[in-house]
Structures are given as structure tokens and as C-alpha cells.
Design an enzyme around this catalytic site. Sequence first.
Site, PDB file in Angstrom:
ATOM      1  N   GLY A 234      -0.095  20.213 -34.445  1.00  0.00           N
ATOM      2  CA  GLY A 234      -0.954  19.955 -35.629  1.00  0.00           C
ATOM      3  C   GLY A 234      -2.523  19.850 -35.043  1.00  0.00           C
ATOM      4  N   GLY A 236      -4.219  22.568 -34.634  1.00  0.00           N
ATOM      5  CA  GLY A 236      -4.987  23.668 -35.167  1.00  0.00           C
ATOM      6  C   GLY A 236      -4.802  24.571 -34.234  1.00  0.00           C
ATOM      7  CB  THR A 238      -1.063  28.184 -36.148  1.00  0.00           C
ATOM      8  OG1 THR A 238      -0.009  27.555 -35.442  1.00  0.00           O
ATOM      9  CG2 THR A 238      -0.919  29.243 -36.986  1.00  0.00           C
ATOM     10  CG  HIS A 452       7.766  -9.969 -37.564  1.00  0.00           C
ATOM     11  ND1 HIS A 452       8.626 -10.043 -36.615  1.00  0.00           N
ATOM     12  CD2 HIS A 452       6.799  -9.017 -37.367  1.00  0.00           C
ATOM     13  CE1 HIS A 452       8.683  -8.676 -36.095  1.00  0.00           C
ATOM     14  NE2 HIS A 452       7.502  -8.012 -36.467  1.00  0.00           N
ATOM     15  CD  GLU A 453       4.113  -7.739 -39.742  1.00  0.00           C
ATOM     16  OE1 GLU A 453       3.027  -7.288 -38.877  1.00  0.00           O
ATOM     17  OE2 GLU A 453       5.095  -7.196 -39.593  1.00  0.00           O
TER      18      GLU A 453
HETATM   19  P1  ADP Z   1      -0.664  23.880 -34.470  1.00  0.00           P
HETATM   20  O1  ADP Z   1      -0.538  25.091 -34.710  1.00  0.00           O
HETATM   21  O2  ADP Z   1      -1.751  23.212 -33.322  1.00  0.00           O
HETATM   22  O3  ADP Z   1       0.477  22.726 -34.789  1.00  0.00           O
HETATM   23  P2  ADP Z   1      -1.917  24.212 -36.958  1.00  0.00           P
HETATM   24  O4  ADP Z   1      -2.959  25.189 -36.683  1.00  0.00           O
HETATM   25  O5  ADP Z   1      -0.575  24.719 -37.739  1.00  0.00           O
HETATM   26  O6  ADP Z   1      -1.781  23.112 -35.913  1.00  0.00           O
HETATM   27  O7  ADP Z   1      -2.850  23.149 -37.931  1.00  0.00           O
HETATM   28  C1  ADP Z   1      -2.306  22.698 -39.227  1.00  0.00           C
HETATM   29  C2  ADP Z   1      -3.250  22.369 -40.294  1.00  0.00           C
HETATM   30  O8  ADP Z   1      -4.077  21.230 -39.900  1.00  0.00           O
HETATM   31  C3  ADP Z   1      -4.243  23.531 -40.391  1.00  0.00           C
HETATM   32  O9  ADP Z   1      -3.630  24.577 -41.089  1.00  0.00           O
HETATM   33  C4  ADP Z   1      -5.332  22.790 -41.021  1.00  0.00           C
HETATM   34  O10 ADP Z   1      -5.334  22.608 -42.164  1.00  0.00           O
HETATM   35  C5  ADP Z   1      -5.294  21.487 -40.450  1.00  0.00           C
HETATM   36  N1  ADP Z   1      -6.185  21.364 -39.080  1.00  0.00           N
HETATM   37  C6  ADP Z   1      -5.979  21.502 -37.639  1.00  0.00           C
HETATM   38  N2  ADP Z   1      -6.805  21.271 -36.846  1.00  0.00           N
HETATM   39  C7  ADP Z   1      -7.846  21.222 -37.575  1.00  0.00           C
HETATM   40  C8  ADP Z   1      -9.433  21.669 -37.408  1.00  0.00           C
HETATM   41  N3  ADP Z   1      -9.916  21.530 -36.044  1.00  0.00           N
HETATM   42  N4  ADP Z   1     -10.188  21.722 -38.263  1.00  0.00           N
HETATM   43  C9  ADP Z   1      -9.513  21.801 -39.440  1.00  0.00           C
HETATM   44  N5  ADP Z   1      -8.485  21.858 -40.276  1.00  0.00           N
HETATM   45  C10 ADP Z   1      -7.360  21.594 -38.994  1.00  0.00           C
HETATM   46 ZN    ZN Z   2       6.820  -6.477 -35.792  1.00  0.00          ZN
HETATM   47 MG    MG Z   3       1.163  25.918 -35.207  1.00  0.00          MG
END
Ligand code: ADP
Ligand code: ZN
Ligand code: MG
Length: 641
Positions: A234, A236, A238, A452-453
Amino acid sequence: MAEKMMNKTTGRSNNNDKSNMVRSALFTFVLICFGVFLIMNMNYGGPQKTEVPISEVIKRANDPNGDIAKLTVTGNTVDITLKGKDQPTETSRKDGSGTLYDQGLVNHCEDLEGDELKACEEKYPAIEYKEDNNVWGIVLDVALTILPIIAIVIFFSWMMRQATAANSQSMAFGKAKAKLYGPDKKKVTFKDVAGNESAKQDLTEIVDFLKNPKKYEKLGAKIPRGVLLAGDPGTGKTLMARAVAGEADVPFFSISGSEFAEMFVGVGASRVRDLFSKAKKNAPSIIFIDEIDAVAHKRDARGGAGREDEQTLNQILVEMDGFDNDSGVIVMAATNRVDMLDKALLRPGRFDRHVNVTLPERKDRLEILKVHFKGKPVSEDVDLESLAKKTAGSSGADLANIANESAITAAREGHKSITNADLTEAFERVAIGPERKSKVMNDKERKITAYHEAGHAIVGHVLPDSDPVHKVTIIPRGSTGGVTWFLPPEDRSYKSIYELKDILARAMGGRIAEKLIFGTDAITTGASSDLRNVAELAKSMIVEEGMGDGTRNLVFPSEATGYYTITTGKPYSEKTAEQIDAEIKKLSDEASVRAENVLKANKTVLDKLAEELLAHETLEEAELEPILKGAKLPETAKLHK
Ligand code: ADP
Ligand code: ZN
Ligand code: MG
């Protein structure tokens, strides 16, 4: 989001094979239909029947001593079964659509009852009307019978084709399903990727090469062939790869490692061949292999199960080695797990350029949030900066998700624009799960949760190396009964052993508070995730960080890195394993003792906080401050001066 902005055209170019397959399937279908018709006709035909005029049939049927047992009427055909026979031996045709009675048959047994009826039915023929099975009815029957057979035949021929696809380039199945993002489609550029400046910088060079290959060739520069984007899920990667294609304005052929995993024997390798040949035809261009770890994990970590992956991986290596220096094709790949990759991929001439895509820092998080809130209506009170501050450790994808969730929340609440409350709800929902106000907690459970909290909050507040408490709530969310949020005042790359030990202690704080108030035997299941977190963190401190007292500076390769498998066994002795276990236990014991000492010394604050939580359910930083102010750090919980 970026995904939707692109129009994809699939690169399939072999309609011939497709129509061949359809033709042979049709041929099989017709053949089978014909065969089944023959068989059916044989059955239907049966032994030859004698044709008799209908008037004669009626005469014989009206005779009390007649020889007819049964008349079977199908449409206009009347089949005659004689007494003592079980099959019709004669046949006749009635005139027109009327009944047999219209043709002169007398209903002798009408109005009779009981024994009289029985005796009558003995003498006169029974009459049976059958569905008129016309030709179409038969066809339907046949179709229904053989449809499953056709399905099976088609399935098998399809399987056979796949098995041979590896050796035969002509098969449609082996062709790459690579998506081509042509230069004329809506592009992703570096502007769409917020933050990650150093990665962008590294990739600018690649873009420049794709744009002006001559410039580099003239100087005899060796062109990079493979670029590996590495980073957490996640972040970015890709998106970044697409941005490179967008910036350079070249075709982008992408395929995901997980797609290879779904393929049949030999198909993966053949797709790789196809992918590379397409890219070369369209050079300069980019090949992007997403999630490459799915095919290229270490060979020794794969056990015996990965022969297909190995073929695919080998094909990738072969293609990359076979590139001419001036082919103008750059291969990019992305992975979350560089440590899992087969070393062969990382050799010079292959993926020798590494670009790290990192989790965003605070200012990058703000930039990413801005990108994803662009075009969404937001209220005045929305504070993206404080959200950026709260979201340390979140990836770009998480932030995109929060932006989307807050729009959904606003819509659900009927707001005209996104409010800060929608934003907070979205953040907590993404971090932990949806609020579950409907979950019933009885008074006793609420009280346990409150203590707890309060336990987490007080231990976290008092210990010097723990982050400040940001918010405490006893409203259930996700699978938890309540939540205590700690927020780091700033992003840090490293954590000290003191900080980690304080995190362990505050995680234990919940269960210890329960124990102090409700007694040792009143242990509930509410602390299981805390205990799991303690176990995991303690283990990584010992195994990965070399933080054990008796194992200081020693690290132990873990199974997760693919260094060893169950079959190869641990690369250290049983005795070492026992030592590791003992060190882990020592850490968690120490954490509970420290938590207990803190809470015993602050019993009045604990009661007060629990009481306030029961009254208000959620307490924010400002409301917590006056309550926690009175809490003190006992000598017995100190680790250092
Ligand atoms: P990865 O391939 O590293 O798992 P992705 O490129 O699939 O991550 O990212 C998933 C989504 O997260 C993207 O389509 C975008 O919407 C958001 N995202 C991730 N990094 C960024 C960034 N640096 N700027 C803007 N959006 C981002
Ligand atoms: Zn706890
Ligand atoms: Mg990816």
C-alpha cells in the site's frame, strides 16, 4: 483510484485459435447429437405394429367380448394393446381432433360403481391419453440429456490444449494477459504520487533514459535493465510504476505475480515470453511485474511445491539476460518482501536497481491526504494536519481508504460535506473496525472494560518512554470492547528498548487493572489481543532485535523470512530455542510486574478514570489531562534514571 482512470486494452491477438476451438466444439456437438438421435430412434421404433382402420378399432372396443385391453392415444395416433399382451401390437389413426367417443366409442362403464365397475372394466378397453411428443419435444429431451456430455467434452479438450500450450506458441491460452496502458490513455504522473521524493528522484533517471535513449548510448552508458520497487504493502509501488510510464510517455505492460500462480502447467513461462516479445515490439516500453515475490520466492523456501513457479521465474531470467543493451525495454517489478526473493533475480544485469518506497512521513501523509481529498467537499472544521499526525505507520493505501470512508460516513450521516467527526470516525473505523454501539454489554462488562482501558491509559501515561494518551473509549469497535489510543508526538524511525518495554507494560495494564479490582480469578477473555501483542512484540525484541538479557546482540533467523522451513528445521539448537522462550517470558513477566506496580501506586486515579469512562464512554486528550495529572511513577516501575 488510479486504476479506474486508465483505460485498458488487452493485448490479445489470436482470434484464429479461438475460432478453431469453437469450430471443433461445434463439430463435436453435432456428432453427439446425431449419435443420440440414432439411439433414440431405435428405442422409439420398437417392433413393427399392424395398421388397422379406426372404424374397426371402435367396433372391437365396443364388443364386450373384444380382444382389446388398452387404447393409448397420442395426438391422433391410437396404439392398441391386446388382452394378454404388455406392448401395443397394432396401431390406428383417429380422424380429426375429437375424442374416441366422437368416433363412435361407447363409454360402457360410465355411472357404474364398485364391483359392477370392476367387471365392466374387465370387458372393455382402458383408455390412456399421452402427451403428444412431437419432434421438438424429442429434440429438447435429447438436448437435455447430452448437454452435460458436451460440457465434459469441451472441458477435456480445453484441458488438453492447456497442457500443450507450453510447447506450442500458437495456443491462445499461453498469451500474456498483460494490460497495455498506451500513451494516449489518461496518464498517471509523478504528481499523482504524493511524497516519496527520493524514490521519484531515483526513477527520474529511468524516465529520462526511456525518453532519450540515444543520449545514454552515445556515452556508452550501460542502461539499467531491471528496477525493483520494494516497500510495504500500500505504499504506492504500483502507482509509482505507472507514473514512470506516464512520465516517459511509453507503453506499459503489466502483469501480476499472483496471476501466474493461477495458471496451469507451463502457461506462466509462455506468458512471460509473450509479454517480453510484445514489449520489444513496442519499445521503448516498460514491463511491470507486480508482486513478483509470488513467483520468485527463494527456491529453498519453496519446498517441493514450486516447480511451476520455477519455470516462470527461469523464463523471466532468460528473457532479461537475452536483452540487447539497446532494446529500450525496462523491466520494473514490485515486491513487499525483498528478503523472500530468489537471489538470482537480484544479480547484475537483472533487477540490480533497487528503489525503496517507504511508509510516508507526517508531511507526506498530509500530501497524500490532500491528493485524496481533492474534489471531495469538506467542511471548514476538517483538520487534515491532525489526521496526518495521528496516522503514523499508515500507508498511502490506508490514507486513501480513510478519505474514501470519510466520504461514505458523511453520505450515510446525510451531511452536505465531510466534517471532522466523519474524518475521525473513518480513521478509527479503518484502524480498528466499525463502532458497534448495538453490541450489548451488561453493567458488569462495562465496568470491567472501563477498568481495563483505564489500566492501559494510566500505565501508558506514567511510564516515561511511552507515547501520550490521546483518547480512551469504552464504546465497542471492531472486535474490541474498548480502545485506548496512544499517539506519538512525532514520527520516529527507531524505538529504544525502554520504549518497547513501556509498550509491553502498558499493554499488560488492561489485564492487570482487571486483576487488581476484580481479583486474580476474575480473568476475562477481553485481554487476548493485548496478550497476543505482548507475545509478538517480546518475540521480535528477542529474535530480531537482539534485546534479550542473556542473548544480547544475538539475532535468530525466523521462519517468516524464508530462511528455513519446517522441513529444514530451525537453524539453531533446541537449547537455544529454550533460551529464546525463557527470554520472551522474562520480558512479559517484567512488563506485568511494572504495570502492577504502577496501578497499585495509582489506585485512586484508576477508580476515578474508570468512573469517568462509565459516565462519558469516551474521553479526549483535554478531558483526560486533569484526571491523569495526579498519577505518579513509583520507583518499582522505573527502568532507568
Ligand atoms: P502497492 O502497490 O505498494 O501495494 P498501490 O500502488 O497499489 O500500493 O497503492 C494503492 C493505492 O493507495 C493507490 O492506488 C493510491 O490510491 C494510494 N496511494 C498509495 N501511495 C500513494 C501516494 N504516495 N500518493 C497518493 N496515493 C497513494
Ligand atoms: Zn486491552
Ligand atoms: Mg501493488
